[in-house]
Write a protein that holds these residues in place. Sequence first.
Motif, PDB file in Angstrom:
ATOM      1  N   ASP A 170      -3.017   1.218  -5.613  1.00  0.00           N
ATOM      2  CA  ASP A 170      -2.307   0.075  -5.021  1.00  0.00           C
ATOM      3  C   ASP A 170      -2.534  -1.180  -5.848  1.00  0.00           C
ATOM      4  O   ASP A 170      -1.592  -1.936  -6.139  1.00  0.00           O
ATOM      5  N   HIS A 214       0.820  -1.211   0.000  1.00  0.00           N
ATOM      6  CA  HIS A 214       0.000   0.000   0.000  1.00  0.00           C
ATOM      7  C   HIS A 214       0.855   1.263   0.000  1.00  0.00           C
ATOM      8  O   HIS A 214       1.916   1.315   0.625  1.00  0.00           O
ATOM      9  N   PRO A 251       3.603   2.569  -3.175  1.00  0.00           N
ATOM     10  CA  PRO A 251       4.343   1.662  -2.285  1.00  0.00           C
ATOM     11  C   PRO A 251       5.841   1.701  -2.595  1.00  0.00           C
ATOM     12  O   PRO A 251       6.248   1.684  -3.760  1.00  0.00           O
ATOM     13  N   ASN A 266      -6.467   5.734  -3.766  1.00  0.00           N
ATOM     14  CA  ASN A 266      -5.291   5.040  -3.241  1.00  0.00           C
ATOM     15  C   ASN A 266      -5.428   3.528  -3.366  1.00  0.00           C
ATOM     16  O   ASN A 266      -4.453   2.829  -3.682  1.00  0.00           O
TER      17      ASN A 266
END
Length: 377
Positions: A195, A133, A158, A191
């Motif tokens: 991810d 993440h 990430p 987000n």
Amino acid sequence: MTKLIMSALLCLALTGVKAQQLAAPLQKNIQSPQVEKNGAVTFRFQAPNAQKVLLIMDDAKPRLMTKDTGGVWSYSENFAPDVYRYTFSVDGTVLPDPNNPCIKPLFKRALGQSLAHVPGPASLSWELNDVPHGVLSQHFFKSKLIGDNRDMRVYTPPGYDPKRKEPYPVLYLFHGLTDETSAWVTAGRENIIMDNLIAQGKAKPMIIINTLGYGAPEMFDPATGQRSKEAYQKNEKLFVDALINEVIPMVEGLYNVGKTKKYRAVAGLSMGGGQSLDVGFNHADLFDYMGSFSPAVVLLDPDFNKAFPNLNESVNKQLKLAWIAIGKDDYLAPYDRKFIDWLKSKNINHQYKETEGVHSYQVWRRYLTEFVPLLFK
């Protein structure tokens, strides 16, 4: 059940906003929304003295709720896996769900829109999966051009490395009218989408910037706010000026990002979709990629020749991608079709598609999922 619990925890983590205690003293056993494994959702609102309570959702079709003997109004329906915005109309007053902590805030408003998550398969881009993440950050700064203190939200992918030799590309992603900088996270789930796409190898690791979309925030001031054509045009001009002269330099000073156009993309929804058209077509020297989701071209000058005074075929050599999409039943579709016809008349290269759907995050999450893998090739 695990997915339902995970969804509830995710809402709390993303919003950090407590439910407003707006109704009569709440019964301890009220659950709203109640989401079942088969997609059945029951919404509840306690208002024993109300005469009429409606459930309002993105499709703008009022759903009449029914009251039980305890004064709790309810409505049940089956929904496909997705995330839905909703509010209650209580005798004409629109309120979020006081029993639901998952809220999308609104700009300069105490109340927001509640969110109901109907979990689906892991293949849906907005579903939380066991993948690496990224990190969400928030920066505050004083805009000298606009004259206020404001914030900026940042997604770093990430493993973000501030010393990486190859700088990261950046997507400047704009919200819609009445929203604020968190909207693409709370309702858009940007987000989570990023991810998943990065983990699947479908998108390059990139930074996303959500900046406040108001160059004239006084439009929202109680009693004195103005929503005239002139106000919108002032809003647009100052927003673009602040983006170019304040936000981009700040991002490039804080993060390890590329400082040339090949590292920059711009996109947005609704008002932000119109802003992305403005920025992308009028400043193609600064960006290589532009995406516009259900653009509110009506907020720009209705004369497209004035809104894009220098747009001609030369932009085809500057802008690598101009990607525009809207739902077939979106109330903005007639205006956007006129704009597409105008682009065609000027021989401007672009990709345009219409999908099923209305003016909602149900289409915008899918557009982001489709648009991001096209970037920075």
